[in-house]
Scaffold this motif. Structure first.
Motif, PDB file in Angstrom:
ATOM      1  N   VAL A   1       0.766   4.887   1.378  1.00 42.79           N
ATOM      2  CA  VAL A   1       0.031   5.547   2.448  1.00 42.79           C
ATOM      3  C   VAL A   1       0.596   6.949   2.663  1.00 42.79           C
ATOM      4  O   VAL A   1       1.815   7.119   2.775  1.00 42.79           O
ATOM      5  CB  VAL A   1       0.139   4.732   3.770  1.00 42.79           C
TER       6      VAL A   1
ATOM      7  N   MET B   1       0.825  -1.203   0.000  1.00 41.28           N
ATOM      8  CA  MET B   1       0.000   0.000   0.000  1.00 41.28           C
ATOM      9  C   MET B   1       0.859   1.252   0.000  1.00 41.28           C
ATOM     10  O   MET B   1       1.895   1.292   0.674  1.00 41.28           O
ATOM     11  CB  MET B   1      -0.890   0.021   1.246  1.00 41.28           C
TER      12      MET B   1
ATOM     13  N   PHE C   1      -4.534   8.015   8.514  1.00 39.43           N
ATOM     14  CA  PHE C   1      -3.753   8.222   7.296  1.00 39.43           C
ATOM     15  C   PHE C   1      -4.627   8.059   6.060  1.00 39.43           C
ATOM     16  O   PHE C   1      -5.789   7.685   6.164  1.00 39.43           O
ATOM     17  CB  PHE C   1      -2.570   7.235   7.258  1.00 39.43           C
ATOM     18  N   THR C   2      -4.049   8.321   4.900  1.00 40.77           N
ATOM     19  CA  THR C   2      -4.765   8.220   3.631  1.00 40.77           C
ATOM     20  C   THR C   2      -4.171   7.100   2.793  1.00 40.77           C
ATOM     21  O   THR C   2      -2.965   7.089   2.543  1.00 40.77           O
ATOM     22  CB  THR C   2      -4.665   9.553   2.851  1.00 40.77           C
ATOM     23  N   LEU C   3      -5.027   6.188   2.350  1.00 37.54           N
ATOM     24  CA  LEU C   3      -4.594   5.110   1.462  1.00 37.54           C
ATOM     25  C   LEU C   3      -4.670   5.617   0.026  1.00 37.54           C
ATOM     26  O   LEU C   3      -5.728   5.986  -0.451  1.00 37.54           O
ATOM     27  CB  LEU C   3      -5.479   3.876   1.632  1.00 37.54           C
TER      28      LEU C   3
ATOM     29  N   VAL D   1      -6.513   1.847   7.433  1.00 35.33           N
ATOM     30  CA  VAL D   1      -5.547   2.942   7.267  1.00 35.33           C
ATOM     31  C   VAL D   1      -6.171   4.266   7.709  1.00 35.33           C
ATOM     32  O   VAL D   1      -5.542   5.061   8.412  1.00 35.33           O
ATOM     33  CB  VAL D   1      -5.055   3.012   5.798  1.00 35.33           C
ATOM     34  N   GLU D   2      -7.421   4.499   7.333  1.00 34.10           N
ATOM     35  CA  GLU D   2      -8.102   5.738   7.722  1.00 34.10           C
ATOM     36  C   GLU D   2      -8.350   5.791   9.225  1.00 34.10           C
ATOM     37  O   GLU D   2      -8.270   6.854   9.830  1.00 34.10           O
ATOM     38  CB  GLU D   2      -9.398   5.886   6.941  1.00 34.10           C
TER      39      GLU D   2
ATOM     40  N   LEU E   1       0.037   2.010  12.640  1.00 32.92           N
ATOM     41  CA  LEU E   1      -0.577   1.377  11.478  1.00 32.92           C
ATOM     42  C   LEU E   1      -0.271  -0.120  11.450  1.00 32.92           C
ATOM     43  O   LEU E   1      -1.152  -0.940  11.195  1.00 32.92           O
ATOM     44  CB  LEU E   1      -0.113   2.050  10.188  1.00 32.92           C
TER      45      LEU E   1
ATOM     46  N   LYS F   1      -8.422  -0.020   3.425  1.00 34.69           N
ATOM     47  CA  LYS F   1      -8.653   1.431   3.382  1.00 34.69           C
ATOM     48  C   LYS F   1      -9.247   1.922   4.700  1.00 34.69           C
ATOM     49  O   LYS F   1      -8.792   2.912   5.278  1.00 34.69           O
ATOM     50  CB  LYS F   1      -9.591   1.778   2.222  1.00 34.69           C
TER      51      LYS F   1
END
Length: 72
Positions: free
Chosen positions: A7, A5, A63-65, A58-59, A19, A55
């Motif tokens: 990120v 991924m 964070f942003t995927l 991660v959110e 994470l 997703k």
């Protein structure tokens, strides 16, 4: 199977550690690694895991995927 991924938003070892722990808590994940400097995370799976679940995880960590790629 492995998934890599991209990120955004990880700034330190604490970010990547958070994470990693959240990803490893998913039942289908055998192991996980996150690298804040590279902006990547990788999971090794023991079962099927939808990208939407990654997703969401991660959110949840803040964070942003950006993308998910399957790695053979």
């Amino acid at each position: 199977m492995k998934k890599m991924m991209k990120v955004e938003g990880m700034h330190c070892a604490g970010c990547s550690g958070r994470l990693k722990r959240l990803l490893e808590a998913l039942p289908a994940v055998e192991s996980a690694a996150a690298d804040h400097a590279a902006g990547t995370a990788e999971v090794t799976l023991r079962g099927d895991l939808p990208d939407d679940t990654l997703k969401t995880t991660v959110e949840k960590a803040g964070f942003t995927l950006v993308r998910v790629e399957s790695v053979e």
